[in-house]
Scaffold this active site. Structure first.
Site, PDB file in Angstrom:
ATOM      1  N   LYS A  13      -9.501 -33.627  70.437  1.00 36.20           N
ATOM      2  CA  LYS A  13     -10.190 -33.090  71.619  1.00 36.20           C
ATOM      3  C   LYS A  13     -10.302 -31.562  71.523  1.00 36.20           C
ATOM      4  O   LYS A  13     -11.373 -30.999  71.715  1.00 36.20           O
ATOM      5  CB  LYS A  13      -9.436 -33.478  72.907  1.00 36.20           C
ATOM      6  CG  LYS A  13      -9.282 -34.979  73.107  1.00 36.20           C
ATOM      7  CD  LYS A  13      -8.558 -35.317  74.409  1.00 36.20           C
ATOM      8  CE  LYS A  13      -7.105 -34.904  74.459  1.00 36.20           C
ATOM      9  NZ  LYS A  13      -6.226 -35.579  73.501  1.00 36.20           N
ATOM     10  N   ARG A  88      -6.411 -37.572  83.246  1.00 36.50           N
ATOM     11  CA  ARG A  88      -5.739 -38.523  82.358  1.00 36.50           C
ATOM     12  C   ARG A  88      -4.932 -39.548  83.136  1.00 36.50           C
ATOM     13  O   ARG A  88      -4.081 -40.238  82.560  1.00 36.50           O
ATOM     14  CB  ARG A  88      -4.920 -37.838  81.269  1.00 36.50           C
ATOM     15  CG  ARG A  88      -3.674 -37.161  81.680  1.00 36.50           C
ATOM     16  CD  ARG A  88      -2.867 -36.779  80.443  1.00 36.50           C
ATOM     17  NE  ARG A  88      -3.325 -35.561  79.861  1.00 36.50           N
ATOM     18  CZ  ARG A  88      -3.139 -35.218  78.590  1.00 36.50           C
ATOM     19  NH1 ARG A  88      -2.532 -36.023  77.762  1.00 36.50           N
ATOM     20  NH2 ARG A  88      -3.543 -34.073  78.153  1.00 36.50           N
ATOM     21  N   ARG A 155       3.851 -27.049  68.167  1.00 35.96           N
ATOM     22  CA  ARG A 155       4.073 -27.390  69.567  1.00 35.96           C
ATOM     23  C   ARG A 155       5.363 -28.178  69.767  1.00 35.96           C
ATOM     24  O   ARG A 155       5.685 -29.063  68.981  1.00 35.96           O
ATOM     25  CB  ARG A 155       2.872 -28.201  70.086  1.00 35.96           C
ATOM     26  CG  ARG A 155       1.858 -27.323  70.791  1.00 35.96           C
ATOM     27  CD  ARG A 155       0.582 -28.032  71.109  1.00 35.96           C
ATOM     28  NE  ARG A 155       0.733 -29.304  71.807  1.00 35.96           N
ATOM     29  CZ  ARG A 155      -0.296 -30.046  72.180  1.00 35.96           C
ATOM     30  NH1 ARG A 155      -1.540 -29.658  71.929  1.00 35.96           N
ATOM     31  NH2 ARG A 155      -0.106 -31.187  72.795  1.00 35.96           N
TER      32      ARG A 155
HETATM   33  P1  AP5 Z   1      -6.357 -31.631  68.127  1.00 37.62           P
HETATM   34  O1  AP5 Z   1      -7.785 -31.229  68.140  1.00 37.62           O
HETATM   35  O2  AP5 Z   1      -5.344 -30.597  68.442  1.00 37.62           O
HETATM   36  O3  AP5 Z   1      -6.152 -32.953  69.019  1.00 37.62           O
HETATM   37  P2  AP5 Z   1      -6.057 -33.161  70.595  1.00 37.62           P
HETATM   38  O4  AP5 Z   1      -6.806 -34.396  70.916  1.00 37.62           O
HETATM   39  O5  AP5 Z   1      -6.450 -31.900  71.302  1.00 37.62           O
HETATM   40  O6  AP5 Z   1      -4.522 -33.463  70.708  1.00 37.62           O
HETATM   41  P3  AP5 Z   1      -3.455 -32.954  71.769  1.00 37.62           P
HETATM   42  O7  AP5 Z   1      -2.115 -33.248  71.193  1.00 37.62           O
HETATM   43  O8  AP5 Z   1      -3.734 -31.555  72.204  1.00 37.62           O
HETATM   44  O9  AP5 Z   1      -3.730 -33.932  72.940  1.00 37.62           O
HETATM   45  P4  AP5 Z   1      -2.828 -34.257  74.125  1.00 37.62           P
HETATM   46  O10 AP5 Z   1      -3.764 -34.925  75.043  1.00 37.62           O
HETATM   47  O11 AP5 Z   1      -1.606 -35.007  73.784  1.00 37.62           O
HETATM   48  O12 AP5 Z   1      -2.290 -32.799  74.561  1.00 37.62           O
HETATM   49  P5  AP5 Z   1      -2.597 -31.866  75.799  1.00 37.62           P
HETATM   50  O13 AP5 Z   1      -2.449 -30.486  75.342  1.00 37.62           O
HETATM   51  O14 AP5 Z   1      -3.814 -32.274  76.519  1.00 37.62           O
HETATM   52  O15 AP5 Z   1      -6.053 -32.262  66.688  1.00 37.62           O
HETATM   53  C1  AP5 Z   1      -4.759 -32.721  66.348  1.00 37.62           C
HETATM   54  C2  AP5 Z   1      -4.479 -32.448  64.879  1.00 37.62           C
HETATM   55  O16 AP5 Z   1      -5.332 -33.247  64.080  1.00 37.62           O
HETATM   56  C3  AP5 Z   1      -4.719 -30.996  64.444  1.00 37.62           C
HETATM   57  O17 AP5 Z   1      -3.783 -30.636  63.477  1.00 37.62           O
HETATM   58  C4  AP5 Z   1      -6.132 -31.037  63.850  1.00 37.62           C
HETATM   59  O18 AP5 Z   1      -6.318 -30.034  62.856  1.00 37.62           O
HETATM   60  C5  AP5 Z   1      -6.167 -32.442  63.252  1.00 37.62           C
HETATM   61  N1  AP5 Z   1      -7.491 -33.028  63.271  1.00 37.62           N
HETATM   62  C6  AP5 Z   1      -8.446 -32.905  64.239  1.00 37.62           C
HETATM   63  N2  AP5 Z   1      -9.546 -33.615  63.931  1.00 37.62           N
HETATM   64  C7  AP5 Z   1      -9.260 -34.231  62.752  1.00 37.62           C
HETATM   65  C8  AP5 Z   1      -9.994 -35.120  61.904  1.00 37.62           C
HETATM   66  N3  AP5 Z   1     -11.224 -35.519  62.225  1.00 37.62           N
HETATM   67  N4  AP5 Z   1      -9.382 -35.564  60.756  1.00 37.62           N
HETATM   68  C9  AP5 Z   1      -8.120 -35.161  60.424  1.00 37.62           C
HETATM   69  N5  AP5 Z   1      -7.395 -34.317  61.190  1.00 37.62           N
HETATM   70  C10 AP5 Z   1      -7.955 -33.854  62.342  1.00 37.62           C
HETATM   71  O19 AP5 Z   1      -1.371 -32.231  76.769  1.00 37.62           O
HETATM   72  C11 AP5 Z   1      -0.052 -31.930  76.404  1.00 37.62           C
HETATM   73  C12 AP5 Z   1       0.892 -32.353  77.516  1.00 37.62           C
HETATM   74  O20 AP5 Z   1       0.573 -31.629  78.716  1.00 37.62           O
HETATM   75  C13 AP5 Z   1       0.838 -33.816  77.945  1.00 37.62           C
HETATM   76  O21 AP5 Z   1       1.634 -34.642  77.124  1.00 37.62           O
HETATM   77  C14 AP5 Z   1       1.356 -33.728  79.372  1.00 37.62           C
HETATM   78  O22 AP5 Z   1       2.738 -33.568  79.409  1.00 37.62           O
HETATM   79  C15 AP5 Z   1       0.735 -32.446  79.864  1.00 37.62           C
HETATM   80  N6  AP5 Z   1      -0.597 -32.649  80.463  1.00 37.62           N
HETATM   81  C16 AP5 Z   1      -1.770 -32.108  80.021  1.00 37.62           C
HETATM   82  N7  AP5 Z   1      -2.785 -32.490  80.798  1.00 37.62           N
HETATM   83  C17 AP5 Z   1      -2.252 -33.309  81.754  1.00 37.62           C
HETATM   84  C18 AP5 Z   1      -2.806 -34.043  82.821  1.00 37.62           C
HETATM   85  N8  AP5 Z   1      -4.124 -34.019  83.061  1.00 37.62           N
HETATM   86  N9  AP5 Z   1      -1.970 -34.779  83.588  1.00 37.62           N
HETATM   87  C19 AP5 Z   1      -0.660 -34.807  83.353  1.00 37.62           C
HETATM   88  N10 AP5 Z   1      -0.051 -34.153  82.337  1.00 37.62           N
HETATM   89  C20 AP5 Z   1      -0.847 -33.415  81.543  1.00 37.62           C
HETATM   90 MG    MG Z   2      -5.456 -30.539  72.535  1.00 34.02          MG
END
Ligand code: AP5
Ligand code: MG
Length: 209
Positions: A13, A88, A155
């Site tokens: 994402k 989410r 992270r």
């Molecule tokens: P990346 O692009 O970083 O993936 P992402 O989908 O953004 O993954 P996240 O871990 O950020 O998602 P998340 O939803 O768990 O975290 P968030 O920050 O929202 O890519 C990942 C890796 O893969 C990178 O190394 C990249 O280089 C690689 N990659 C990308 N594309 C690729 C491809 N095509 N092929 C190979 N490799 C690839 O949330 C974190 C925490 O915050 C949650 O767990 C929760 O505690 C809290 N939180 C956030 N939002 C909410 C909400 N709305 N409600 C409640 N809690 C929340």
């Molecule tokens: Mg992310």
């Protein structure tokens, strides 16, 4: 363009949002980035968020919803926004829907980036981020240039244990928002496996269709 990127942890994402916001010239609003900024600031809320996020839990809706809804009504969102990581949960989706209806605007698309669970752990555990530029790297698939290696961040929630819990939470809490948007006719599914450039093209294609 008012759109949402949905997908499991590590789906790409953040990687795709960074490319698409340049193209559409809309702000990238990542709830996870907003929460990590709060953790970094060391506020009382930040300390609470840190405890929740580190273990792979979700931040409660009553904390998340007001923070994100306040952000999506800032002046820079007049022409649109790209939400990443919000909504989410079903209550978050309903709250966003109600706020947008009240504001007289509508969502254009919800893009679901689909990646099998088996690939998610390696994507997250080997992710590194550059705190200066915000760029996202992967030690194997998108290696960082040597000159930034010293400042990269791993992270706190990118451990094997936390990723397992985040994936489980995705299926139990986030997957229920998929039928919500499907019923509205704005859900677009995209295969998230392959070269990131190819995935950007897939997203552009479904947005144009
Ligand atoms: P990346 O692009 O970083 O993936 P992402 O989908 O953004 O993954 P996240 O871990 O950020 O998602 P998340 O939803 O768990 O975290 P968030 O920050 O929202 O890519 C990942 C890796 O893969 C990178 O190394 C990249 O280089 C690689 N990659 C990308 N594309 C690729 C491809 N095509 N092929 C190979 N490799 C690839 O949330 C974190 C925490 O915050 C949650 O767990 C929760 O505690 C809290 N939180 C956030 N939002 C909410 C909400 N709305 N409600 C409640 N809690 C929340
Ligand atoms: Mg992310």
């Amino acid at each position: 363009m008012r759109m949402i990127l949905v997908g499991p942890p590590g789906a790409g994402k953040g990687t795709q949002a960074a490319r698409l916001v340049d193209l559409f010239r809309i702000p990238h609003i990542s709830s996870g980035d907003m929460f990590r900024a709060e953790v970094k600031a060391g506020t009382e809320l930040g300390q609470e968020l840190d405890r929740l996020m580190k273990t792979g839990g979700l931040v409660p809706d009553d904390v998340t919803i007001p923070i994100v809804l306040k952000r999506v009504t800032q002046p820079d969102t007049a022409k649109g926004f790209m939400l990443d990581g919000f909504p989410r949960t079903r209550p978050q989706a309903e709250a966003l829907d109600a706020a947008m209806t009240k504001a007289g605007v509508a969502l254009d698309a919800v893009v679901l980036i689909e990646v099998p669970d088996a690939l998610l752990e390696e994507r997250a555990v080997m992710r590194r981020s550059d705190p200066e530029t915000g760029k996202i790297y992967h030690l194997k698939y998108n290696p960082p240039p040597p000159d930034v290696a010293g400042r990269l961040v791993h992270r706190a929630d990118d451990t094997k244990e936390a990723v397992t819990k985040r994936v489980t939470k995705y299926h139990s809490e986030t997957a229920p928002i998929i039928p919500f948007y499907q019923e509205k006719g704005i859900l677009k599914r995209v295969d998230g496996v392959g070269d990131p450039d190819a995935i950007t093209e897939r997203i552009k294609a479904v947005l144009e269709s």
